[in-house]
Scaffold this motif. Structure first.
Motif, PDB file in Angstrom:
ATOM      1  N   ARG A 238       0.815  -1.210   0.000  1.00 58.37           N
ATOM      2  CA  ARG A 238       0.000   0.000   0.000  1.00 58.37           C
ATOM      3  C   ARG A 238       0.850   1.262   0.000  1.00 58.37           C
ATOM      4  O   ARG A 238       0.472   2.281  -0.563  1.00 58.37           O
ATOM      5  CB  ARG A 238      -0.926   0.002   1.214  1.00 58.37           C
ATOM      6  CG  ARG A 238      -1.928  -1.133   1.171  1.00 58.37           C
ATOM      7  CD  ARG A 238      -2.645  -1.264   2.482  1.00 58.37           C
ATOM      8  NE  ARG A 238      -1.712  -1.526   3.568  1.00 58.37           N
ATOM      9  CZ  ARG A 238      -2.078  -1.733   4.829  1.00 58.37           C
ATOM     10  NH1 ARG A 238      -3.347  -1.692   5.162  1.00 58.37           N
ATOM     11  NH2 ARG A 238      -1.187  -1.982   5.754  1.00 58.37           N
ATOM     12  N   MET A 285       9.737  -0.457   7.487  1.00 54.33           N
ATOM     13  CA  MET A 285       8.644  -0.658   8.449  1.00 54.33           C
ATOM     14  C   MET A 285       8.757   0.258   9.663  1.00 54.33           C
ATOM     15  O   MET A 285       7.768   0.787  10.154  1.00 54.33           O
ATOM     16  CB  MET A 285       8.632  -2.106   8.918  1.00 54.33           C
ATOM     17  CG  MET A 285       8.196  -3.046   7.840  1.00 54.33           C
ATOM     18  SD  MET A 285       8.541  -4.726   8.306  1.00 54.33           S
ATOM     19  CE  MET A 285       7.653  -5.606   7.025  1.00 54.33           C
ATOM     20  N   VAL A 286       9.987   0.419  10.122  1.00 57.26           N
ATOM     21  CA  VAL A 286      10.183   1.155  11.364  1.00 57.26           C
ATOM     22  C   VAL A 286       9.725   2.603  11.217  1.00 57.26           C
ATOM     23  O   VAL A 286       9.095   3.171  12.108  1.00 57.26           O
ATOM     24  CB  VAL A 286      11.657   1.109  11.788  1.00 57.26           C
ATOM     25  CG1 VAL A 286      11.861   1.884  13.074  1.00 57.26           C
ATOM     26  CG2 VAL A 286      12.114  -0.325  11.946  1.00 57.26           C
ATOM     27  N   GLU A 290       1.888   2.464  11.296  1.00 56.39           N
ATOM     28  CA  GLU A 290       1.473   1.058  11.370  1.00 56.39           C
ATOM     29  C   GLU A 290      -0.020   0.870  11.100  1.00 56.39           C
ATOM     30  O   GLU A 290      -0.485  -0.242  10.986  1.00 56.39           O
ATOM     31  CB  GLU A 290       1.858   0.455  12.726  1.00 56.39           C
ATOM     32  CG  GLU A 290       0.985   0.859  13.917  1.00 56.39           C
ATOM     33  CD  GLU A 290       1.517   2.081  14.657  1.00 56.39           C
ATOM     34  OE1 GLU A 290       2.551   2.632  14.232  1.00 56.39           O
ATOM     35  OE2 GLU A 290       0.891   2.469  15.650  1.00 56.39           O
ATOM     36  N   THR A 291      -0.758   1.976  10.982  1.00 56.39           N
ATOM     37  CA  THR A 291      -2.197   1.823  10.778  1.00 56.39           C
ATOM     38  C   THR A 291      -2.534   1.750   9.292  1.00 56.39           C
ATOM     39  O   THR A 291      -1.796   2.255   8.448  1.00 56.39           O
ATOM     40  CB  THR A 291      -2.964   3.012  11.381  1.00 56.39           C
ATOM     41  OG1 THR A 291      -2.487   4.199  10.769  1.00 56.39           O
ATOM     42  CG2 THR A 291      -2.741   3.111  12.875  1.00 56.39           C
ATOM     43  N   SER A 292      -3.664   1.122   8.968  1.00 55.63           N
ATOM     44  CA  SER A 292      -4.023   0.893   7.565  1.00 55.63           C
ATOM     45  C   SER A 292      -4.261   2.197   6.827  1.00 55.63           C
ATOM     46  O   SER A 292      -3.795   2.392   5.713  1.00 55.63           O
ATOM     47  CB  SER A 292      -5.283   0.035   7.460  1.00 55.63           C
ATOM     48  OG  SER A 292      -5.372  -0.868   8.521  1.00 55.63           O
ATOM     49  N   ARG A 335      -0.880   8.439  14.798  1.00 56.68           N
ATOM     50  CA  ARG A 335      -1.684   8.901  15.924  1.00 56.68           C
ATOM     51  C   ARG A 335      -3.090   9.336  15.512  1.00 56.68           C
ATOM     52  O   ARG A 335      -4.050   9.051  16.200  1.00 56.68           O
ATOM     53  CB  ARG A 335      -0.960  10.061  16.604  1.00 56.68           C
ATOM     54  CG  ARG A 335      -1.294  10.180  18.064  1.00 56.68           C
ATOM     55  CD  ARG A 335      -0.644  11.377  18.688  1.00 56.68           C
ATOM     56  NE  ARG A 335      -1.398  11.726  19.865  1.00 56.68           N
ATOM     57  CZ  ARG A 335      -1.277  11.094  21.023  1.00 56.68           C
ATOM     58  NH1 ARG A 335      -0.420  10.117  21.155  1.00 56.68           N
ATOM     59  NH2 ARG A 335      -1.985  11.454  22.059  1.00 56.68           N
ATOM     60  N   GLN A 338      -5.864   6.169  14.092  1.00 57.51           N
ATOM     61  CA  GLN A 338      -6.123   4.951  14.856  1.00 57.51           C
ATOM     62  C   GLN A 338      -7.328   4.229  14.271  1.00 57.51           C
ATOM     63  O   GLN A 338      -8.300   4.873  13.879  1.00 57.51           O
ATOM     64  CB  GLN A 338      -6.402   5.303  16.325  1.00 57.51           C
ATOM     65  CG  GLN A 338      -5.159   5.730  17.096  1.00 57.51           C
ATOM     66  CD  GLN A 338      -4.061   4.684  17.081  1.00 57.51           C
ATOM     67  OE1 GLN A 338      -4.320   3.505  17.247  1.00 57.51           O
ATOM     68  NE2 GLN A 338      -2.833   5.114  16.858  1.00 57.51           N
ATOM     69  N   PRO A 339      -7.226   2.889  14.172  1.00 58.37           N
ATOM     70  CA  PRO A 339      -8.349   2.163  13.570  1.00 58.37           C
ATOM     71  C   PRO A 339      -9.632   2.325  14.387  1.00 58.37           C
ATOM     72  O   PRO A 339      -9.585   2.469  15.610  1.00 58.37           O
ATOM     73  CB  PRO A 339      -7.870   0.710  13.576  1.00 58.37           C
ATOM     74  CG  PRO A 339      -6.741   0.650  14.542  1.00 58.37           C
ATOM     75  CD  PRO A 339      -6.135   2.013  14.571  1.00 58.37           C
ATOM     76  N   ARG A 340     -10.755   2.271  13.685  1.00 58.70           N
ATOM     77  CA  ARG A 340     -12.039   2.308  14.367  1.00 58.70           C
ATOM     78  C   ARG A 340     -12.279   0.908  14.916  1.00 58.70           C
ATOM     79  O   ARG A 340     -12.346  -0.044  14.191  1.00 58.70           O
ATOM     80  CB  ARG A 340     -13.135   2.662  13.364  1.00 58.70           C
ATOM     81  CG  ARG A 340     -14.514   2.618  13.967  1.00 58.70           C
ATOM     82  CD  ARG A 340     -15.578   2.306  12.898  1.00 58.70           C
ATOM     83  NE  ARG A 340     -16.808   1.871  13.514  1.00 58.70           N
ATOM     84  CZ  ARG A 340     -17.089   0.606  13.798  1.00 58.70           C
ATOM     85  NH1 ARG A 340     -16.237  -0.340  13.517  1.00 58.70           N
ATOM     86  NH2 ARG A 340     -18.227   0.277  14.371  1.00 58.70           N
ATOM     87  N   ARG A 341     -12.403   0.804  16.231  1.00 58.30           N
ATOM     88  CA  ARG A 341     -12.502  -0.525  16.814  1.00 58.30           C
ATOM     89  C   ARG A 341     -13.883  -1.118  16.594  1.00 58.30           C
ATOM     90  O   ARG A 341     -14.864  -0.392  16.410  1.00 58.30           O
ATOM     91  CB  ARG A 341     -12.165  -0.470  18.297  1.00 58.30           C
ATOM     92  CG  ARG A 341     -13.320  -0.015  19.139  1.00 58.30           C
ATOM     93  CD  ARG A 341     -12.890   0.334  20.518  1.00 58.30           C
ATOM     94  NE  ARG A 341     -13.688   1.451  20.937  1.00 58.30           N
ATOM     95  CZ  ARG A 341     -14.361   1.483  22.092  1.00 58.30           C
ATOM     96  NH1 ARG A 341     -14.242   0.512  22.939  1.00 58.30           N
ATOM     97  NH2 ARG A 341     -15.090   2.519  22.403  1.00 58.30           N
ATOM     98  N   TYR A 342     -13.911  -2.438  16.631  1.00 55.73           N
ATOM     99  CA  TYR A 342     -15.165  -3.191  16.476  1.00 55.73           C
ATOM    100  C   TYR A 342     -16.130  -2.803  17.588  1.00 55.73           C
ATOM    101  O   TYR A 342     -15.745  -2.736  18.754  1.00 55.73           O
ATOM    102  CB  TYR A 342     -14.846  -4.683  16.559  1.00 55.73           C
ATOM    103  CG  TYR A 342     -16.071  -5.596  16.517  1.00 55.73           C
ATOM    104  CD1 TYR A 342     -16.376  -6.312  15.365  1.00 55.73           C
ATOM    105  CD2 TYR A 342     -16.883  -5.748  17.618  1.00 55.73           C
ATOM    106  CE1 TYR A 342     -17.477  -7.149  15.319  1.00 55.73           C
ATOM    107  CE2 TYR A 342     -17.992  -6.575  17.584  1.00 55.73           C
ATOM    108  CZ  TYR A 342     -18.284  -7.268  16.426  1.00 55.73           C
ATOM    109  OH  TYR A 342     -19.373  -8.098  16.405  1.00 55.73           O
TER     110      TYR A 342
END
Lengths: 352, 456
Positions: A238, A285-286, A290-292, A335, A338-342
């Protein structure tokens, strides 16, 4: 009666682990870089080979030295220092003096990685930190380009390669005049574009029979090597897609407005260091989020910045600074994305 | 709420949930093995707390003769269930015995009569179809039913949602997404009638119009077996979803089968659902029409470290050592996992008994454990693999970094308490960071900090 006491070892779940580890990922990145390196050596001869060897050795050595100074176990077995060395060498001009390459490697590794605490803690891609240092400290050798596929490249070094430490590089004009074909200007396709508005044939860019950094010249090969890593799920496609997509989109926009002075999107994609940067460096990667959602934003940002710097900056190449800026932004991007949690509970609507 | 989710056209609803992992299934050890009855041991150790909630209260005294199926302990209030004698015999004593988690807990020790036929004499038929939902819920409690999928949460509590919740759909969880385990798989193949009966009882208890039995596509034979015995009215359907871990988690199943999200910290009934495990439902179907209680369960004993893996019908209270010795166990307790490899724990001792909640034992060899671990823990390289794996869309990467810094309170902002410890993050982490293990510690520390703050 007393039962013999045995040591009980309780482990907690999960008791399975996916067969993929950091050193495995890094090793495969090295494998993926090897064809690019081999092609660089084929194009530029033993000078490129020496450059790769020196950068890699100095990077690995620096990491080892700093680990020892810090009194902890050496971390060179995770292969990440090898990647830094190879990448740095691939971004330098093939005629770059070896002593300068060694200094750049040491700086990139020390300041870019080990000062922060080693793998996982660095903010920016150490190879690019090294290159940025070289760009600032050794401006002239960093912009001296030699022709690809010069005759006798496997038997003799480019004269400046073997410049003794701390001396000004040996001039290469004479050597270029001897080996270069008619009309060689010492300019990369990007410089030609920027300062003379001359585009280079896309096929030539794809196969890399142009002048440029040791490893940035064959866009096609770099892309293939990247596909190998993507297939093994060891690289985030991506980010690459984001960088290339946004670079193509932005340059396409400018091309539509004024095709006579701005390059077409294909030229943007396949020229200079964009492909190497998009495939192997932005994907570090570092230093990436880390978020989509974050990786898309990060990739797009790098693509846009690259085109902006190329078209409007004082330099003809912008990938390096674009990625370094992207690296610097990545904690912030993470920051805010952040993913939207289930099952996140929506705020109660006021009753009507 | 459900009106909104129903408005989404079916082609936009996925057949599964996003994220998750694909560990090696390793179901081949036992998937083809029919359920076999396991012999009774000389003594059964019946723990008084085999379920979430208050321990049962003994109804028997040492020396008392009991008949197989007879209640021997009663429920202590609503959040508790009774206990039934799994065999005809005599009560020996009530004492503290070791449990799988470690601490010793009170248990009724029942000496099984040797030579007794162990015929089922207890129980009387009753017509479920004339019972009111309240009666069924009481009957479920009387049967000592708890979630047999592992959580051992009293089933009748799940059947009593808050009055404002209107349950329209019952989901029967036959995913069994944990590698190795095949208990539910065999039950679906061998006892589909009881499964359907149990499902109908659950629908009646919750007054739901429809039920969906969900299973994974590695168990097509089970789906077929159930489809053959489904009622003609179409109220119960079978839906096969892709095989993926943790598909069998309540929240993931709700997403996959009906595309509803159970709210964070809420019950499935909040979105009109009731979710029950296959083993529990089969027991409801088998026990309720006979006024009987839970006295045995199917246990998968599997793994490379055991000679005779299989699916066994074991009396509750059978000591683990008794089972393992007969099946050719070589090794020590540290390679013995109760439950599946993703969420199961190693047992502290071989002298623990089978409880209602344990559906399987996995026996690994030392070399298997070696193979499954990364020799060295690397620093986090922010690769985001854990973020891509977390089925709840949490950010384990960030949570892990905060845990290392002991910033437990800040972890709540990243929804630490939503984590149900499925282990996907630890499974994929290429740096070998024990993320979910960190989170368990962090949750405990966080609760600790809170209770200390409350004291002040």
């Amino acid at each position: 009666m007393t039962a013999p006491r045995t040591k009980a070892e309780l482990r907690s779940s999960p008791h399975l682990h996916k067969p993929m580890s950091v050193d495995m990922i890094m090793r495969h990145v090295v494998y993926a870089l090897l064809p690019v390196c081999a092609y660089a050596v084929y194009q530029f001869g033993i000078s490129a080979l020496a450059l790769l060897a020196v950068c890699t050795l100095v990077c690995v050595g620096t990491e080892h030295l700093f680990c020892r100074l810090a009194g902890r176990a050496s971390t060179i077995n995770d292969w990440s220092a090898v990647i830094t060395g190879l990448l740095l060498a691939l971004t330098l001009p093939p005629s770059f003096p070896l002593w300068m390459a060694a200094v750049a490697s040491f700086f990139g590794m020390a300041v870019g990685k080990m000062f922060f605490g080693g793998l996982g803690y660095n903010v920016m891609n150490p190879a690019l930190v090294g290159r940025a240092f070289a760009q600032a400290a050794f401006t002239v050798p960093m912009t001296t380009w030699t022709p690809a596929l010069a005759p006798g490249r496997f038997t003799e070094f480019i004269p400046s390669t073997l410049t003794p430490p701390f001396l000004v590089p040996t001039p290469v004009d004479e050597w270029i005049a001897r080996v270069a074909t008619e009309g060689f200007t010492g300019a990369t396709p990007l410089a030609l574009m920027k300062f003379e508005q001359t585009s280079t044939d896309t096929l030539q860019l794809l196969t890399g029979t142009v002048s440029g950094s040791a490893g940035e010249t064959s866009a096609l090969l770099i892309l293939l090597c990247g596909l190998y890593l993507i297939a093994r799920k060891m690289m985030d496609w991506r980010i690459t897609a984001g960088v290339l997509g946004s670079a193509a989109a932005v340059s396409g926009l400018f091309y539509l407005i004024r095709p006579e002075i701005y390059p077409d999107p294909l030229f943007t994609l396949f020229s200079g260091g964009l492909m190497l940067g998009a495939v192997f460096m932005a994907t570090d990667m570092v230093a990436s989020p880390e978020t989509s959602k974050g990786v898309w934003i990060y990739g797009a940002l790098i693509g846009v910045l690259t085109v902006i710097i190329r078209l409007f900056g004082g330099l003809n190449e912008g990938v390096m600074y674009a990625i370094l800026l992207g690296n610097a932004m990545s904690p912030l991007i993470s920051r805010v994305t952040q993913p939207r949690r289930y099952g996140a509970v929506k705020k109660e609507k006021a009753p009507a | 709420m459900s009106a909104i989710t129903h408005a989404i056209p079916p082609f936009l609803r996925g057949g599964t949930f996003a994220h998750g992992v694909h560990p090696e299934e390793n179901k081949h050890y036992t998937a083809g093995k029919p359920i076999q009855r396991f012999p009774f041991p000389r003594e059964l150790n019946l723990l008084l707390s085999q379920h979430a909630g208050k321990p049962s209260v003994p109804l028997v005294y040492p020396g008392q003769e009991v008949v197989r199926g007879e209640p021997i302990a009663r429920a202590d209030g609503f959040m508790s269930v009774p206990l039934h004698a799994p065999a005809t015999g005599v009560i020996k004593k009530i004492e503290l015995i070791p449990t799988a988690k470690g601490p010793r807990k009170p248990a009724i020790i029942l000496a099984v009569h040797p030579g007794e036929s162990q015929e089922m004499r207890y129980g009387a038929p009753r017509d479920i179809d004339t019972m009111s939902p309240e009666d069924i819920i009481r009957a479920v409690q009387d049967a000592g039913l708890v979630g047999l999928g592992g959580a051992a949460f009293p089933t009748h509590v799940k059947l009593s949602p808050p009055p404002e919740h209107n349950v329209d759909t019952i989901l029967i969880n036959g995913c069994e997404c944990e590698p190795y385990l095949t208990t539910d798989h065999r039950l679906m193949i061998e006892q589909p009638e009881q499964l359907v009966k149990g499902t109908q009882i659950l629908m009646r208890a919750m007054q739901a119009e429809r039920a969906i039995i969900g299973t994974e596509d590695n168990k097509q034979d089970a789906a077929e077996a159930i489809r053959r015995v489904l009622p003609k009215d179409g109220s119960i359907t079978v839906k096969v979803v892709p095989t993926k871990y943790p598909q069998g988690a309540e929240k993931m199943l709700a997403k996959a089968l009906v595309n509803r999200e159970i709210p964070s910290g809420g019950y499935p009934s909040a979105v009109g659902l009731g979710v029950y495990n296959v083993a529990t439902t089969v027991q409801i179907g088998a026990l309720l029409p006979w006024q009987r209680g839970v006295i045995e369960r199917v246990v998968t004993v599997t793994g490379p470290g055991i000679e005779k893996p299989g699916n066994y019908l074991v009396a509750i209270g059978t000591p683990l050592r008794f089972i393992l010795e007969r099946l050719g166990f070589r090794g020590s307790s540290q390679y013995l996992i109760t439950g599946g490899p993703m969420m199961g724990e190693t047992v502290s001792s071989l002298d623990v008994p089978i409880t209602k909640g344990c559906g399987g034992f996995l026996v690994l060899r030392p070399e298997d454990v070696q193979e499954q671990s990364i020799p060295q823990v690397y620093p986090c390289i922010s690769c985001g693999k854990c973020v891509e794996a977390c089925p709840l869309y949490l950010n384990p990467c960030q949570l892990g970094k905060l845990a290392v810094k002991r910033r437990y309170e800040e972890m709540e902002d990243y929804h630490l308490f939503d984590c149900f410890e499925c282990g996907c993050c630890s499974y994929v982490c290429p740096a070998g960071i024990p993320l979910v293990q960190y989170f368990r510690v962090s949750k405990a520390m966080n609760r600790d900090l809170k209770s200390k703050a409350a004291e002040k």
